[in-house]
Design an enzyme around this catalytic site. Structure first.
Site, short mmCIF file in Angstrom:
data_model
loop_
_atom_site.label_atom_id
_atom_site.label_comp_id
_atom_site.label_asym_id
_atom_site.label_seq_id
_atom_site.Cartn_x
_atom_site.Cartn_y
_atom_site.Cartn_z
N THR A 208 0.87 -1.19 0.00
CA THR A 208 0.00 0.00 0.00
C THR A 208 0.90 1.24 0.00
OG1 THR A 208 -1.85 -1.04 1.12
CG2 THR A 208 -1.56 1.31 1.53
N ARG A 236 -15.10 -6.10 -0.33
CA ARG A 236 -14.41 -5.61 0.88
C ARG A 236 -13.70 -4.27 0.59
NH1 ARG A 236 -8.78 -4.39 2.48
NH2 ARG A 236 -8.59 -4.91 4.68
N GLY A 238 -11.04 -1.64 2.60
CA GLY A 238 -10.15 -1.58 3.77
C GLY A 238 -10.16 -0.22 4.44
N ASP A 239 -9.14 0.01 5.24
CA ASP A 239 -9.06 1.25 6.01
C ASP A 239 -8.55 2.44 5.20
OD1 ASP A 239 -6.56 -0.23 5.93
OD2 ASP A 239 -5.74 1.41 7.11
N THR A 259 -0.79 1.89 6.91
CA THR A 259 -0.74 0.64 6.14
C THR A 259 -0.76 -0.51 7.12
OG1 THR A 259 0.57 -0.74 4.67
CG2 THR A 259 1.81 0.82 6.02
N GLY A 260 -1.55 -1.53 6.81
CA GLY A 260 -1.62 -2.66 7.73
C GLY A 260 -2.94 -3.39 7.57
N GLY A 262 -6.31 -3.80 7.57
CA GLY A 262 -7.31 -2.74 7.53
C GLY A 262 -8.45 -2.87 8.52
N1 ASP Z 1 -4.50 -1.29 4.86
C1 ASP Z 1 -4.72 -1.95 3.60
C2 ASP Z 1 -6.06 -2.62 3.64
O1 ASP Z 1 -6.41 -3.20 4.64
C3 ASP Z 1 -3.68 -2.95 3.27
C4 ASP Z 1 -2.27 -2.54 3.46
O2 ASP Z 1 -1.97 -1.50 3.98
O3 ASP Z 1 -1.42 -3.29 3.05
O4 ASP Z 1 -6.73 -2.61 2.64
#
Ligand code: ASP
Length: 343
Positions: A208, A236, A238-239, A259-260, A262
């Site tokens: 991301t 879906r 994400g965040d 990033t992480g 979500g």
């Molecule tokens: N945060 C992103 C999500 O959950 C994924 C990522 O940051 O790698 O869509």
């Protein structure tokens, strides 16, 4: 004599008053010391299981070069007096074009073998924000998020509606095949056989992308763009495009891009939580972001990290994974790019 007494009280009052002022920090530190940098640019290219052992020197070099190019593109906007919003967009566009990252070209596939991009942008000046979700025909999703923000009627558009809005806004539309990369398709085909849960640690490198910036006028901005989590369910989101979760900016506190995993970032309203801790609990950016990422998220086993810059130009980039692609530059200082936790 009377005048002397008056003078004495005036001196005592001045001493006490200036003592109160400095002990309660009524004047921002940077104003006292004239230290706020003219501008600050910070970017990330995702967090995850990024270790030296699963990296070749060539791949590592291409990540470092790509991050540096994106960082310098954003910095150039700020150096030339441009806005933090334009700087964030300049960096993210390059990362969306780069197949190394899970945003724009190079995005991951969902469980149906489709690409579904999410992106958001927010300005700290008036709190304007725009976001798009589940799109796969907009060449630069961050520009679509920006168009939503500038239009001002709504904050968050998804799917077909977001795509036709982007087209009407004059943005470049491409076929979903444009985003294809063999690497991500192979990963998808492999997951069809193994049927993994779309959990964050499964992704060795999330990819991301995001950027935060402080411009010469003191305005903050944050942006994030992603293909989301590998093998995610159809539908879906994400965040990253959720304002307050993966993306947030407020001139009174800070700008954050996350990033992480979500789902955890949404439930914990991560980006806003960091800003709120600064605003209401008087925490520094460093303490607020470390409390959220290294303590709260880590205790939930929620992998990931954030980049942030505050109104005074301080930077924070905590992550609780093995690595996070990241880079930063302040006016008058050398641009720096890092990957692993120990650098
Ligand atoms: N945060 C992103 C999500 O959950 C994924 C990522 O940051 O790698 O869509």
């Amino acid at each position: 004599m009377k005048r002397l007494i008056e003078l004495k009280y005036a001196v005592i009052f001045t001493i006490i008053f200036s003592g109160i002022m400095s002990s309660t920090s009524c004047t921002p530190k940077h104003a006292e010391q004239g230290k706020r940098p003219d501008y600050v640019m910070v970017i990330h290219g995702g967090a995850g299981t990024i270790t030296r052992t699963n990296m070749t020197p060539e791949v590592e070099e291409s990540y470092r070069t790509s991050l540096m190019e994106a960082l310098i593109a954003g910095e150039k906007v700020l150096k030339d007096g441009g806005s933090s919003t334009d700087a964030v967009i300049a960096s993210i566009i390059l990362l969306e074009d780069n197949p190394l990252f899970n945003a724009g070209k190079g995005a991951v596939y969902n469980e149906a073998g489709e690409i579904a991009h999410d992106a958001a942008i927010m300005e700290g000046f008036e709190g304007k924000a725009g976001a798009v979700g589940m799109v796969n025909t907009i060449k630069h999703p961050i520009l679509a998020a920006n168009a939503v923000m500038n239009d001002g009627k709504h904050v968050f558009l998804v799917g077909d509606g977001a795509e036709s809005f982007a087209e009407k806004s004059g943005l470049e539309i491409v076929s979903p095949e444009y985003f294809f990369t063999q690497k991500q398709w192979d990963k998808f085909e492999n997951s069809l056989k193994t049927k993994p849960e779309p959990a964050f640690p499964v992704q060795s490198k999330s990819g991301t992308v995001g950027a935060v910036a402080l411009d010469r006028k003191g305005n903050l901005a944050a942006g994030t763009s992603t293909g989301g989590m590998h093998f995610k369910s159809v539908g879906r989101i994400g965040d990253s495009p959720v304002i307050g979760a993966g993306t947030y900016a407020d001139n009174k506190s800070c700008a954050v891009s996350a990033t992480g995993h979500g789902e955890f970032f949404i439930r914990n309203v991560v980006a806003y939580d960091i800003a709120a801790r600064m605003l209401y609990a008087g925490k520094s950016l460093k303490d607020a972001s470390e409390d959220v990422v290294m303590v709260k998220l880590a205790s939930l086993d929620a992998g990931g990290g954030i980049i942030a810059v505050d109104k005074d130009g301080n930077i924070a980039m905590p992550f609780n994974t093995a690595g996070m692609y990241r880079g930063f530059v302040k006016a008058g200082e050398q641009a720096v790019v890092k990957i692993y936790a120990d650098e």
